[in-house]
Design a protein around this motif. Sequence first.
Motif, PDB file in Angstrom:
ATOM      1  N   VAL A  10       0.863  -1.178   0.000  1.00  0.00           N
ATOM      2  CA  VAL A  10       0.000   0.000   0.000  1.00  0.00           C
ATOM      3  C   VAL A  10       0.903   1.232   0.000  1.00  0.00           C
ATOM      4  CG1 VAL A  10      -1.819   1.258   1.218  1.00  0.00           C
ATOM      5  CG2 VAL A  10      -1.762  -1.260   1.290  1.00  0.00           C
ATOM      6  N   VAL A 129      -7.171   2.538  -0.058  1.00  0.00           N
ATOM      7  CA  VAL A 129      -7.524   1.416   0.806  1.00  0.00           C
ATOM      8  C   VAL A 129      -8.486   1.927   1.863  1.00  0.00           C
ATOM      9  CG1 VAL A 129      -6.648  -0.231   2.502  1.00  0.00           C
ATOM     10  CG2 VAL A 129      -5.369   0.199   0.399  1.00  0.00           C
ATOM     11  N   LEU A 132      -8.427  -2.938   6.209  1.00  0.00           N
ATOM     12  CA  LEU A 132      -7.616  -4.147   6.109  1.00  0.00           C
ATOM     13  C   LEU A 132      -8.504  -5.356   6.363  1.00  0.00           C
ATOM     14  CD1 LEU A 132      -4.436  -3.107   8.127  1.00  0.00           C
ATOM     15  CD2 LEU A 132      -4.852  -2.920   5.666  1.00  0.00           C
ATOM     16  N   VAL A 142      -6.557  -6.404   1.766  1.00  0.00           N
ATOM     17  CA  VAL A 142      -7.090  -5.040   1.807  1.00  0.00           C
ATOM     18  C   VAL A 142      -8.425  -4.983   1.080  1.00  0.00           C
ATOM     19  CG1 VAL A 142      -4.797  -3.963   1.893  1.00  0.00           C
ATOM     20  CG2 VAL A 142      -5.912  -4.275  -0.319  1.00  0.00           C
ATOM     21  N   VAL A 155       0.915  -7.960   3.911  1.00  0.00           N
ATOM     22  CA  VAL A 155       0.487  -6.618   3.528  1.00  0.00           C
ATOM     23  C   VAL A 155       1.497  -5.642   4.113  1.00  0.00           C
ATOM     24  CG1 VAL A 155      -1.298  -4.835   3.730  1.00  0.00           C
ATOM     25  CG2 VAL A 155      -1.953  -7.234   3.431  1.00  0.00           C
ATOM     26  N   VAL A 165      -2.383   1.809   7.112  1.00  0.00           N
ATOM     27  CA  VAL A 165      -1.950   0.472   7.520  1.00  0.00           C
ATOM     28  C   VAL A 165      -1.364   0.511   8.922  1.00  0.00           C
ATOM     29  CG1 VAL A 165      -0.426  -1.469   6.986  1.00  0.00           C
ATOM     30  CG2 VAL A 165      -1.608  -0.270   5.132  1.00  0.00           C
ATOM     31  N   GLU A 168      -4.138   1.041  11.466  1.00  0.00           N
ATOM     32  CA  GLU A 168      -5.012  -0.120  11.624  1.00  0.00           C
ATOM     33  C   GLU A 168      -4.357  -1.270  12.389  1.00  0.00           C
ATOM     34  OE1 GLU A 168      -8.332  -0.563  10.716  1.00  0.00           O
ATOM     35  OE2 GLU A 168      -8.258   1.598  10.444  1.00  0.00           O
TER      36      GLU A 168
END
Length: 179
Positions: A10, A129, A132, A142, A155, A165, A168
Motif C-alpha cells: 500500500v 484502501v 484491512l 485489503v 500486507v 496500515v 489499523e
Amino acid sequence: MRDRYDVIVVGARVAGSTLAALLGDAGASVLLVDRARFPSTTPSTHFFRGAGLVAVLERLGVLEQALALGSPPLTRQFDYEDGGPDAADGPPQGPGEAGFCLSVRREPLDALLLARAAASAEIVEGAAVGALMRDGERVAGVTLRDGRGARAALVVGADGRHSLVAKEVGAADLRLLDG
C-alpha cells in the motif's frame, strides 16, 4: 486486479514502488496500490544518499534513467557552522560505492520507479484502501474504498506519514532522532 497475491504493498512512491519491484523480481506476485494517480506531486524530501537510494537505483537498473532526469551527482558538501560566512568543504553524506548523492525531483522519480515496478508487479492507481482484511488478529488483505478487495500472505504499509496500515495495526510511532 486478482483476488490473491503473495504481497500487497500500500503506497506506490519511493519505498512502495522499490519494494514492489524487488519482490516481483524475486518471483513474488505483488499488488501495488496507491490512492494517487501518477504523475502526482508530494511534499517530500528529494535528497538521496549514495549508500541509500542511489545504490538501490543501481540495483534496479534505473540509475542512468534517474541521472537523465537532470540532477547532477552531488560529490561535495558544504557545511556552514554557527551562521558564519565560511564553509567547510567535504565529501557528501553517505556517498556509498557510487561516490555521490542525488537530489532528484520527486514527481519524475516517482514516475520512474512506478514504471520499473510495473515490470514485475500489478499496479492499481487512484484506489484508496478503506480497510484491512483480517483472519483473526492477522492482516490478510485489503479492501479498497470502491469495494474491490484482495488477499495476501503479507500486507506492507508504505503509505507515508499518516499511514492507514500503521494506524489499523496499531504500529508504534517511532521517531528517529539524530545524536
